[in-house]
Motif scaffolding. Sequence first.
Motif, PDB file in Angstrom:
ATOM      1  N   PHE A  47     -22.340 122.181 102.443  1.00  0.00           N
ATOM      2  CA  PHE A  47     -21.499 121.890 103.601  1.00  0.00           C
ATOM      3  C   PHE A  47     -20.075 122.381 103.370  1.00  0.00           C
ATOM      4  N   HIS A  48     -19.472 122.953 104.408  1.00  0.00           N
ATOM      5  CA  HIS A  48     -18.100 123.454 104.317  1.00  0.00           C
ATOM      6  C   HIS A  48     -17.137 122.307 104.601  1.00  0.00           C
ATOM      7  N   GLY A  52     -10.078 116.789 102.495  1.00  0.00           N
ATOM      8  CA  GLY A  52     -10.495 115.742 101.583  1.00  0.00           C
ATOM      9  C   GLY A  52     -11.168 116.313 100.347  1.00  0.00           C
ATOM     10  N   ASP A  53     -11.490 115.439  99.377  1.00  0.00           N
ATOM     11  CA  ASP A  53     -12.095 115.906  98.133  1.00  0.00           C
ATOM     12  C   ASP A  53     -13.489 115.341  97.950  1.00  0.00           C
ATOM     13  N   LYS A  54     -14.141 114.935  99.071  1.00  0.00           N
ATOM     14  CA  LYS A  54     -15.492 114.406  98.993  1.00  0.00           C
ATOM     15  C   LYS A  54     -16.319 114.910 100.169  1.00  0.00           C
ATOM     16  N   CYS A  55     -17.574 115.301  99.902  1.00  0.00           N
ATOM     17  CA  CYS A  55     -18.463 115.774 100.958  1.00  0.00           C
ATOM     18  C   CYS A  55     -18.874 114.608 101.838  1.00  0.00           C
ATOM     19  N   THR A  60     -20.590 113.986  97.398  1.00  0.00           N
ATOM     20  CA  THR A  60     -20.298 114.710  96.162  1.00  0.00           C
ATOM     21  C   THR A  60     -18.802 115.013  96.084  1.00  0.00           C
ATOM     22  N   SER A  61     -18.208 114.765  94.919  1.00  0.00           N
ATOM     23  CA  SER A  61     -16.784 115.035  94.755  1.00  0.00           C
ATOM     24  C   SER A  61     -16.530 116.522  94.620  1.00  0.00           C
TER      25      SER A  61
END
Length: 63
Positions: A47-48, A52-55, A60-61
């Motif tokens: 996923f693009h 932020g720093d999380k999917c 996932t970080s």
Amino acid sequence: MGLYLFFIFAILTLLFAITIYITGKNKREDTYTDLETEEWYCPECGFHVQAGDKCIYCDTSKP
Ligand SMILES: [Zn+2]
């Protein structure tokens, strides 16, 4: 002669537009560096993530 002058004017306008574009792009990147909004692709689901720093799909970080 008129066409020749128009040609030079067109090139100058194009160069000016490119300069404005590059300057604006650099400015935008500098602003984003502080705000932690760099885009990245999730290594798990692909996923693009745009902010932020999380999917948001699989939690996932950012690698
Ligand atoms: Zn993911």
